[in-house]
Design a protein around this motif. Structure first.
Motif, PDB file in Angstrom:
ATOM      1  N   TYR A  30       0.594  -1.259   0.080  1.00 27.05           N
ATOM      2  CA  TYR A  30       0.011  -0.121   0.063  1.00 27.05           C
ATOM      3  C   TYR A  30       0.826   1.217  -0.054  1.00 27.05           C
ATOM      4  CZ  TYR A  30      -3.668   3.132   1.440  1.00 27.05           C
ATOM      5  OH  TYR A  30      -4.618   4.308   1.409  1.00 27.05           O
ATOM      6  N   HIS A  49      -1.749  11.111   6.733  1.00 30.00           N
ATOM      7  CA  HIS A  49      -0.401  10.979   6.216  1.00 30.00           C
ATOM      8  C   HIS A  49       0.169  12.365   6.009  1.00 30.00           C
ATOM      9  CE1 HIS A  49       2.225  10.025   2.531  1.00 30.00           C
ATOM     10  NE2 HIS A  49       2.822   9.727   3.602  1.00 30.00           N
ATOM     11  N   LYS A  95       2.885  14.527   3.793  1.00 28.62           N
ATOM     12  CA  LYS A  95       3.849  14.255   2.675  1.00 28.62           C
ATOM     13  C   LYS A  95       5.150  15.423   3.078  1.00 28.62           C
ATOM     14  CE  LYS A  95       1.002  12.842  -0.994  1.00 28.62           C
ATOM     15  NZ  LYS A  95       0.611  12.797  -2.399  1.00 28.62           N
ATOM     16  N   TRP A 133      -8.753  -1.968   7.021  1.00 30.19           N
ATOM     17  CA  TRP A 133      -8.947  -0.846   7.065  1.00 30.19           C
ATOM     18  C   TRP A 133      -7.548  -0.139   6.489  1.00 30.19           C
ATOM     19  CZ3 TRP A 133      -5.508   2.652  10.264  1.00 30.19           C
ATOM     20  CH2 TRP A 133      -5.966   3.969  10.154  1.00 30.19           C
ATOM     21  N   LEU A 134      -7.445   0.855   5.756  1.00 30.66           N
ATOM     22  CA  LEU A 134      -6.259   1.172   5.418  1.00 30.66           C
ATOM     23  C   LEU A 134      -6.091   2.977   5.685  1.00 30.66           C
ATOM     24  CD1 LEU A 134      -5.925  -0.626   1.861  1.00 30.66           C
ATOM     25  CD2 LEU A 134      -4.458  -0.855   4.011  1.00 30.66           C
ATOM     26  N   PRO A 135      -5.140   3.396   6.282  1.00 32.25           N
ATOM     27  CA  PRO A 135      -5.298   4.789   6.246  1.00 32.25           C
ATOM     28  C   PRO A 135      -5.135   5.463   5.038  1.00 32.25           C
ATOM     29  CG  PRO A 135      -3.008   4.082   6.834  1.00 32.25           C
ATOM     30  CD  PRO A 135      -3.832   2.751   6.438  1.00 32.25           C
ATOM     31  N   SER A 136      -5.321   6.959   5.279  1.00 28.98           N
ATOM     32  CA  SER A 136      -5.540   7.648   4.079  1.00 28.98           C
ATOM     33  C   SER A 136      -4.101   7.817   3.555  1.00 28.98           C
ATOM     34  CB  SER A 136      -6.410   9.060   4.347  1.00 28.98           C
ATOM     35  OG  SER A 136      -5.632  10.032   4.428  1.00 28.98           O
ATOM     36  N   PHE A 137      -3.700   7.554   2.464  1.00 29.80           N
ATOM     37  CA  PHE A 137      -2.189   7.674   2.224  1.00 29.80           C
ATOM     38  C   PHE A 137      -2.257   8.224   0.800  1.00 29.80           C
ATOM     39  CE2 PHE A 137       1.957   6.532   2.550  1.00 29.80           C
ATOM     40  CZ  PHE A 137       2.263   6.306   1.285  1.00 29.80           C
ATOM     41  N   GLY A 138      -1.460   9.223   0.618  1.00 29.45           N
ATOM     42  CA  GLY A 138      -1.234   9.590  -0.790  1.00 29.45           C
ATOM     43  C   GLY A 138      -0.312   9.099  -1.523  1.00 29.45           C
ATOM     44  N   ARG A 144      -6.880   4.609  -1.754  1.00 30.11           N
ATOM     45  CA  ARG A 144      -7.503   3.405  -1.041  1.00 30.11           C
ATOM     46  C   ARG A 144      -8.348   2.622  -1.885  1.00 30.11           C
ATOM     47  NH1 ARG A 144      -9.515   4.963   5.004  1.00 30.11           N
ATOM     48  NH2 ARG A 144      -9.439   7.082   4.184  1.00 30.11           N
TER      49      ARG A 144
END
Lengths: 149, 324
Positions: free
Chosen positions: A72, A89, A91, B289-294, B306
Motif C-alpha cells: 500500500y 499521512h 507528505k 482498514w487502510l489509512p489515508s495515504f497519498g 485507498r
C-alpha cells in the motif's frame, strides 16, 4: 539499537498505532533490523526519541511481516520512513521524486530533529505537505522504480 | 512666605502660616461645621435623661461625622431587633479620645471657648444615660407584652377552637423573644409563657368560611405517629443513607476521569485547524482498514488512493488465480 524502539509486527498493530497516536507525529520506519542502512537509521531514531517524546512517537515495522502495508505504501527501498499526524499521512518535499516517504537514512541527528519539527509545525497549521529543511546534499539518492515497467 | 499647609476644615491649601485660622473665611467654615454638629449633640443630650428604645429600622444605621476627631460615628446603638436612640453618639462624646481631640481642635482652630463645653459629655452624664437606657428597655418590654396580649385576645376571638393545621404564628410573638434575649433571661421563662396559648389545639374540623372559591382536594392528615416530619425536625429523606450504594460512595468523577478531563482541556488549546483535528481516535475499524495515504502512483485525490489500491489488489489476485 533497534531494541530500544517499540516494534510493530502485524497490520493490526500498525493500525492501532496510527489510530491511537494523538497530537503527535507518528514515525513508522519500514525496513529490516539487520540491514546496515536500517541500523544506521535506527541508531539516529533511538538517540533522538527521548528528546522528541512530546512531539513524536517512533515505531519500527518489519516489511516482511506486514505485506499489505508494504504494497500500500509502495515501499521498494528500505529503510523507508513514513510520517502520520492524527491518522493523516504527511507528505514532505525533500527534493526527491517521492514525497510520500523518506528513503534511506539521515546524515545527522539534527537533520531528523529539524524534519520532525517542520512536520509538527505544518500539521498544527493544517498543512498536509511541508517543505523539508534538510540540505538536499544529505538526502540519499535513489531511482524511482516505475510501476509496471 | 510660610510653607504650604492644608486646612482640613476649609479643605484648602494656604500659605499664610498661623494667620489663616484668624481669617474670616476660616472662622466662617468653623461656625458652619459646628452648627451642623450641634443639633445632633443637643438631641443626644436630651436622650441622657430619657433614653428611647425603638424597634430596629435600617435608618438606624446612619453615621454622624465628628469634626473634632475627624471620624464617622454610629449615631444609634442597635442590637438584634432593637435600637437605643443616640446611644452610639453619646458613647463617643463621653470617650476620653474625643475629649482630647476636641481640646486640640478648639486650640488649633481658635474657636470660641464657651462653645466647647456643649460638645463634651462627662462620664457622670454617660452613667446617667445608661441607667435611663435600662429603664427604657423595661418599658419597651412592657409595651411589647401588652401588644402580644392584645394580639392573643383577637386571635382567640377569630379561632375559638384553636388554629387550623399549618397556620402561621402571628408576628408579635417574634418581637417578644428579642428583649428577653437582650436581658439574658432564662429560656424556660420564654417557653412557659408561650405554652398557655398552645394548650387548646385539637385537630380542627374544617370551618366553612375559610373555603372561598373552588374547593381544594383534601388528601388526608399527614401525621403518622412515630415518624417525624419537617415541623418536628426529623432527618430529611434524602439524607437517609440507602442500605447499599453500588461500589464506593464517592460523589463526583473518579481520578481517571479527572485526568481525561485535563487532557481534553489541553486539547482545546491546540489550534483547531490542525491536521486531523476531527480524527476519531477511538473508532473501531475493520481488519481491512487502510489509512489515508497519498500513494506514489496514484492519480486523483487522497481518498481515492485507498479505492485504487483495493481495485489493484483485486486485479492482481485475479491475475494470480488466472495464472495458476
Amino acid at each position: 539499537m533497534s531494541f530500544l524502539l517499540p516494534k510493530l509486527t502485524s497490520k493490526k498493530e500498525v493500525d492501532q498505532a496510527i489510530k491511537s497516536t494523538a497530537e503527535k507525529v507518528l514515525v513508522l520506519r519500514f525496513g529490516r533490523d539487520e540491514d546496515p542502512v536500517c541500523l544506521q537509521l535506527d541508531d539516529i531514531l533511538s538517540k533522538t526519541s527521548s528528546d522528541l517524546s512530546k512531539m513524536a512517537a517512533i515505531y519500527l515495522v518489519d516489511v516482511d511481516q506486514t505485506p499489505v502495508y508494504t504494497q500500500y505504501f509502495d515501499i521498494s527501498y528500505i529503510p523507508s520512513t513514513i510520517f502520520f499526524f492524527n491518522g493523516q499521512h504527511m507528505k514532505v518535499d525533500y527534493g526527491s521524486p517521492d514525497h510520500t516517504k523518506f528513503v534511506g537514512s539521515f546524515k545527522t541527528k539534527q537533520d531528523f530533529l529539524d524534519l520532525i519539527e517542520v512536520i509538527y509545525r505544518g500539521a498544527m497549521r493544517g498543512k498536509l505537505i511541508v517543505q523539508s529543511p534538510i540540505d538536499p546534499k544529505n538526502i540519499p539518492k535513489y531511482d524511482l522504480l516505475y510501476q509496471d515497467i | 512666605m510660610a510653607p504650604a499647609q492644608r486646612c482640613p476644615l476649609c479643605r484648602q491649601t494656604f500659605f499664610c502660616g498661623r494667620g489663616h485660622v484668624y481669617s474670616r473665611k476660616h472662622q466662617r467654615q468653623l461656625k458652619e461645621a459646628l452648627e451642623r454638629l450641634l443639633p445632633q449633640v443637643e438631641a443626644a443630650r436630651k436622650a441622657i435623661r430619657a433614653a428611647q428604645v425603638e424597634r430596629y429600622v435600617p435608618e438606624h444605621e446612619r453615621c454622624c461625622w465628628c469634626v473634632c476627631c475627624g471620624c464617622e460615628v454610629r449615631e444609634h446603638l442597635s442590637h438584634g431587633n432593637l435600637t437605643v436612640l443616640y446611644g452610639g453618639l453619646l458613647e463617643h462624646l463621653a470617650s476620653p479620645e474625643h475629649k482630647k481631640a476636641t481640646n486640640k481642635f478648639w486650640w488649633e482652630n481658635k474657636a470660641e471657648v464657651q462653645m466647647k463645653e456643649k460638645f463634651l459629655v462627662t462620664p457622670q452624664d454617660y452613667v446617667r444615660f445608661k441607667k435611663s437606657m435600662v429603664k427604657g428597655l423595661d418599658s419597651y418590654e412592657e409595651k411589647e407584652d401588652e401588644v402580644i396580649k392584645e394580639g392573643l385576645v383577637s386571635w382567640k376571638m377569630i379561632f375559638p377552637d384553636g388554629p387550623r393545621q399549618g397556620m402561621a404564628v402571628p408576628d408579635p410573638e417574634e418581637g417578644s423573644s428579642a428583649p428577653r434575649s437582650w436581658k439574658g433571661m432564662n429560656s424556660q421563662v420564654a417557653s412557659s409563657s408561650q405554652q398557655p396559648s398552645n394548650l387548646d389545639l385539637p385537630a380542627a374540623p374544617e370551618l366553612d368560611w375559610m373555603e372561598i372559591g373552588p374547593s381544594l382536594t383534601f388528601i388526608g392528615h399527614q401525621d403518622i405517629p412515630g415518624v417525624g416530619n419537617i415541623h418536628s425536625g426529623a432527618t430529611p429523606p434524602w439524607m437517609i443513607q440507602d442500605e447499599y450504594i453500588g461500589g464506593n460512595q464517592e460523589i463526583g468523577p473518579s481520578y481517571e476521569e479527572f485526568l481525561k478531563e485535563k487532557e481534553k482541556q489541553k486539547l482545546k488549546k491546540l489550534p483547531p485547524d490542525r491536521v486531523g483535528a476531527n480524527f476519531d481516535h477511538s473508532s473501531r475499524t475493520s481488519a481491512g482498514w487502510l489509512p489515508s495515504f497519498g500513494r506514489v502512483w496514484n492519480n486523483g485525490r487522497r481518498w481515492q488512493s485507498r479505492h485504487q489500491f483495493k481495485t489493484e489488489a483485486a486485479a492482481m489476485k485475479q491475475s494470480h488465480t488466472e495464472k495458476s
